[in-house]
Design a protein around this motif. Structure first.
Motif, mmCIF file in Angstrom:
data_model
loop_
_atom_site.group_PDB
_atom_site.id
_atom_site.type_symbol
_atom_site.label_atom_id
_atom_site.label_comp_id
_atom_site.label_asym_id
_atom_site.label_seq_id
_atom_site.Cartn_x
_atom_site.Cartn_y
_atom_site.Cartn_z
ATOM 1 N N LYS A 42 0.834 -1.194 0.000
ATOM 2 C CA LYS A 42 0.000 0.000 0.000
ATOM 3 C C LYS A 42 0.876 1.254 0.000
ATOM 4 N N VAL A 43 0.553 2.178 -0.880
ATOM 5 C CA VAL A 43 1.290 3.439 -0.951
ATOM 6 C C VAL A 43 0.602 4.452 -0.054
ATOM 7 N N PHE A 44 1.353 5.056 0.834
ATOM 8 C CA PHE A 44 0.811 6.042 1.764
ATOM 9 C C PHE A 44 1.069 7.437 1.210
ATOM 10 N N ILE A 45 -0.011 8.182 0.991
ATOM 11 C CA ILE A 45 0.126 9.555 0.502
ATOM 12 C C ILE A 45 -0.281 10.503 1.617
ATOM 13 N N ARG A 46 0.611 11.402 1.953
ATOM 14 C CA ARG A 46 0.314 12.398 2.971
ATOM 15 C C ARG A 46 0.098 13.734 2.260
ATOM 16 N N ARG A 47 -1.040 14.358 2.537
ATOM 17 C CA ARG A 47 -1.335 15.680 1.977
ATOM 18 C C ARG A 47 -0.733 16.735 2.899
ATOM 19 N N PHE A 48 -0.037 17.640 2.293
ATOM 20 C CA PHE A 48 0.677 18.659 3.039
ATOM 21 C C PHE A 48 0.344 20.013 2.435
ATOM 22 N N SER A 49 -0.330 20.868 3.198
ATOM 23 C CA SER A 49 -0.683 22.204 2.715
ATOM 24 C C SER A 49 0.313 23.208 3.265
ATOM 25 N N TRP A 50 0.656 24.167 2.463
ATOM 26 C CA TRP A 50 1.608 25.166 2.921
ATOM 27 C C TRP A 50 1.374 26.482 2.210
ATOM 28 N N LYS A 51 1.869 27.525 2.844
ATOM 29 C CA LYS A 51 1.684 28.877 2.327
ATOM 30 C C LYS A 51 2.913 29.697 2.719
ATOM 31 N N PRO A 52 3.869 29.841 1.809
ATOM 32 C CA PRO A 52 5.025 30.692 2.119
ATOM 33 C C PRO A 52 4.625 32.164 2.038
ATOM 34 N N LEU A 53 4.934 32.901 3.075
ATOM 35 C CA LEU A 53 4.611 34.323 3.119
ATOM 36 C C LEU A 53 5.903 35.118 3.248
ATOM 37 N N CYS A 54 6.168 35.946 2.274
ATOM 38 C CA CYS A 54 7.376 36.765 2.313
ATOM 39 C C CYS A 54 7.108 37.961 3.222
ATOM 40 N N SER A 55 7.790 37.986 4.353
ATOM 41 C CA SER A 55 7.613 39.070 5.305
ATOM 42 C C SER A 55 8.459 40.283 4.927
ATOM 43 N N LYS A 56 9.656 40.011 4.383
ATOM 44 C CA LYS A 56 10.555 41.123 4.070
ATOM 45 C C LYS A 56 11.635 40.692 3.088
ATOM 46 N N ILE A 57 11.939 41.560 2.150
ATOM 47 C CA ILE A 57 13.140 41.395 1.340
ATOM 48 C C ILE A 57 14.244 42.099 2.110
ATOM 49 N N ILE A 58 15.189 41.333 2.616
ATOM 50 C CA ILE A 58 16.240 41.884 3.466
ATOM 51 C C ILE A 58 17.356 42.510 2.633
ATOM 52 N N ASP A 59 17.753 41.818 1.561
ATOM 53 C CA ASP A 59 18.888 42.308 0.780
ATOM 54 C C ASP A 59 18.888 41.646 -0.589
ATOM 55 N N PHE A 60 19.467 42.341 -1.553
ATOM 56 C CA PHE A 60 19.760 41.739 -2.838
ATOM 57 C C PHE A 60 21.174 42.142 -3.220
ATOM 58 N N ILE A 104 22.563 37.141 -4.978
ATOM 59 C CA ILE A 104 21.931 36.470 -3.840
ATOM 60 C C ILE A 104 20.822 37.342 -3.269
ATOM 61 N N LEU A 105 19.627 36.767 -3.218
ATOM 62 C CA LEU A 105 18.463 37.427 -2.636
ATOM 63 C C LEU A 105 18.261 36.882 -1.223
ATOM 64 N N THR A 106 18.168 37.778 -0.240
ATOM 65 C CA THR A 106 17.931 37.381 1.146
ATOM 66 C C THR A 106 16.540 37.848 1.541
ATOM 67 N N THR A 107 15.712 36.903 1.984
ATOM 68 C CA THR A 107 14.333 37.210 2.351
ATOM 69 C C THR A 107 13.990 36.603 3.705
ATOM 70 N N LEU A 108 13.017 37.202 4.367
ATOM 71 C CA LEU A 108 12.438 36.626 5.578
ATOM 72 C C LEU A 108 11.086 36.047 5.181
ATOM 73 N N ILE A 109 10.948 34.730 5.329
ATOM 74 C CA ILE A 109 9.738 33.999 4.935
ATOM 75 C C ILE A 109 9.116 33.359 6.165
ATOM 76 N N TRP A 110 7.805 33.430 6.267
ATOM 77 C CA TRP A 110 7.052 32.647 7.256
ATOM 78 C C TRP A 110 6.461 31.483 6.478
ATOM 79 N N LEU A 111 6.869 30.270 6.801
ATOM 80 C CA LEU A 111 6.427 29.083 6.077
ATOM 81 C C LEU A 111 5.267 28.440 6.848
ATOM 82 N N ASP A 112 4.052 28.803 6.485
ATOM 83 C CA ASP A 112 2.829 28.330 7.156
ATOM 84 C C ASP A 112 2.490 26.939 6.610
ATOM 85 N N MET A 113 2.701 25.901 7.444
ATOM 86 C CA MET A 113 2.524 24.521 7.006
ATOM 87 C C MET A 113 1.452 23.827 7.845
#
Length: 191
Positions: free
Chosen positions: A2-20, A26-35
Motif C-alpha cells: 500500500k502506498v501512503f500519501i500524505r497531503r501537506f498544505s503550505w503557504k510561504p509568506l514573504c515578510s521582508k526582502i532583506i537584501d539583494f 543572492i536574494l535574502t528574504t524573511l519567509i514565514w512558512l505556514d505549514m
C-alpha cells in the motif's frame, strides 16, 4: 504494498526582502512558512484527557515534512527547520500547524550586472518523499511583495512572486517554484 500519501498544505509568506546582492546574485528574504497536515498518530479523544483539545509541541517530537529549498546558497536550510522553536500546534483531530520564520538566501539569475531586470526563484520540495508519497498543496498561487520592499530608500520596482507546481518526472519529485522578476528603479531617499 500500500502506498501512503500524505497531503501537506503550505503557504510561504514573504515578510521582508532583506537584501539583494547584485554582484553575487543572492536574494535574502524573511519567509514565514505556514505549514499544515493531518497526522493519524496524533489524534485523541478530548473527553478522555480532561477536555484538552489542542497542545503545543516542539517539532522534534512529531513527524514533520522534509521541505527543502533546492536553490539555497547557505547549505543550512534544513538546520532552520530542525530548531524546536516555534512550537507547532496539534489539535485532537490530528490537524498539525507549524509556522516557522526562515531567513532564506537564494541564487538569482544575474548573468550581467547591467541587466535592468533580475529573476529569482524559491524552489521548495521534499528531499526524501516523492510525489506519490507527499502531495504538496500550496494555499496560494502568488505572493505580493509590494509591502516587503527594502526600507524607505529601496531600489526595486513592485514585484509579485508567482507560484507554480512543477513535477520532476525523472526523480518523481514535486516542486513548488515561486518565481519573481523585478526591475532596478533607483529612487531618491527623503528625510
Amino acid at each position: 504494498m500500500k502506498v501512503f500519501i500524505r497531503r501537506f498544505s503550505w503557504k510561504p509568506l514573504c515578510s521582508k526582502i532583506i537584501d539583494f546582492d547584485m554582484d553575487k546574485g543572492i536574494l535574502t528574504t524573511l519567509i514565514w512558512l505556514d505549514m499544515s497536515w493531518e497526522d493519524d498518530y496524533l489524534k485523541w479523544d478530548p473527553e478522555k484527557f480532561g477536555g484538552v483539545d489542542r497542545m503545543q509541541l516542539p517539532p522534534s517530537k512529531v513527524w514533520t515534512p522534509d521541505i527543502f529549498l533546492f536553490n539555497d546558497v547557505t547549505g543550512r536550510f534544513g538546520d532552520e527547520l530542525k530548531r524546536d522553536n516555534p512550537f507547532l500546534v496539534v489539535e485532537s483531530n490530528g490537524h498539525v500547524r507549524w509556522i516557522p520564520p526562515l531567513v532564506l538566501k537564494t541564487m538569482c539569475d544575474v548573468a550581467s550586472n547591467e541587466k535592468e531586470t533580475h529573476t529569482c526563484e524559491l524552489k521548495f520540495g521534499s528531499w526524501v518523499y516523492n510525489a506519490n508519497q507527499l502531495d504538496l498543496i500550496s494555499k496560494i498561487s502568488s505572493m505580493d511583495l509590494r509591502v516587503t520592499l527594502l526600507a524607505r530608500c529601496g531600489t526595486w520596482s513592485l514585484p509579485v512572486w508567482r507560484g507554480m507546481r512543477q513535477p520532476m518526472i525523472a526523480v518523481q519529485r514535486l516542486l513548488w517554484i515561486f518565481l519573481t522578476s523585478f526591475a532596478s528603479m533607483p529612487r531618491a531617499c527623503g528625510p
